[in-house]
Scaffold this active site. Structure first.
Site: not given
Ligand SMILES: NC(=O)c1ccc[n+]([C@@H]2O[C@H](COP(=O)([O-])OP(=O)(O)OC[C@H]3O[C@@H](n4cnc5c(N)ncnc54)[C@H](OP(=O)(O)O)[C@@H]3O)[C@@H](O)[C@H]2O)c1
Length: 227
Positions: A135, A139
């Site tokens: 990844h 991540k």
């Molecule tokens: N299930 C699936 O299919 C799948 C696919 C992809 C990713 N994921 C998972 O989904 C999550 C996000 O992945 P990503 O790649 O999108 O990560 P990312 O780009 O780091 O996004 C995470 C976001 O969460 C926000 N955040 C943190 N605390 C929060 C809160 N209390 N309330 C609202 N927003 C908050 C952050 O905001 P700031 O930018 O303002 O800090 C950031 O924008 C991870 O756990 C990843 O493993 C799952």
């Protein structure tokens, strides 16, 4: 539907895009709007139909607790909280809500899980299984939730728990490999995501499927009904 999306990150912003394309009304909270789940006030939750979470491991449990306790249905894509699954299931049952979660909402990965289930019997015939996952460097959790799901699938089928090796490189969206090695040959199975859009589409389809339903669901058990 009126959807509240938690997380404006790489995946949350695509969920918002897909939801709008599918004519849902959306509202989004990022980290600054919702420290420790404090943005999930009763008046906001009362005004939405369903909440979708793509935040971070540290944020997801306070979010789930607030949303489910308010009696709202929820789709959770954020990973890194699965040791809490029994407690979350109890909370969902207590509040009689609907909940879908997945380590991976892509239809392709869920097909790959079926392939892994079929191939997972290889250790019964002398193959040593291993899992490799790659990844992007941003991540936050390792191993990935998808790698852990694959590990469980292979262990259930082949009675040997494969070791997981995690790599964090550049901007890799998500690659999962299962390698089965015997004295005579090697079997390679690989899923390589080229876009995050597959995750976002699966999560929005899960939200549409969950409308009006109650219960605790793992996407791997329902994806055929939503796809
Ligand atoms: N299930 C699936 O299919 C799948 C696919 C992809 C990713 N994921 C998972 O989904 C999550 C996000 O992945 P990503 O790649 O999108 O990560 P990312 O780009 O780091 O996004 C995470 C976001 O969460 C926000 N955040 C943190 N605390 C929060 C809160 N209390 N309330 C609202 N927003 C908050 C952050 O905001 P700031 O930018 O303002 O800090 C950031 O924008 C991870 O756990 C990843 O493993 C799952």
């Amino acid at each position: 539907m009126h959807l509240l999306i938690l997380g404006r990150g790489k995946t949350g912003s695509l969920v918002a895009e897909v939801a709008q394309e599918r004519h849902h009304k959306i509202q989004v909270l990022g980290a600054a709007d919702n420290p420790g789940g404090s943005g999930l006030r009763a008046d906001l939750l009362n005004s939405v139909d369903l909440v979708i979470d793509f935040t971070i491991p540290a944020a997801v449990i306070p979010n789930i607790t607030a949303v489910v306790s308010a009696g709202k249905n929820m789709v959770v894509g954020a990973t890194g909280w699965y040791n809490e699954v029994p407690r979350v299931r109890q909370l969902v049952e207590k509040h009689n809500t609907g909940f879908v979660y997945a380590a991976n909402f892509s239809i392709g990965v869920n097909l790959f899980f079926d392939i892994a289930r079929a191939a997972g019997a290889a250790p019964l015939y002398g193959y040593l299984p291993q899992i490799f996952e790659r990844h992007h460097v941003h991540k936050k959790d390792a191993p990935s939730g998808t790698a852990i799901a694959l590990q469980r699938i292979v262990k259930d089928a082949g009675r040997v728990e494969p070791e997981i090796t995690s790599f964090r490189e550049g901007e890799v969206v998500g690659m999962h490999e299962i390698v089965m090695e015997s004295a005579n040959d090697r079997i390679y199975l690989c899923h390589d995501a080229s876009s995050r859009r597959g995750f976002a589409e699966g999560a929005v389809l899960a939200a549409e499927w969950l409308a009006g339903k109650k219960g605790f669901f793992d996407f791997k058990d329902i994806w055929r009904d939503v796809a």
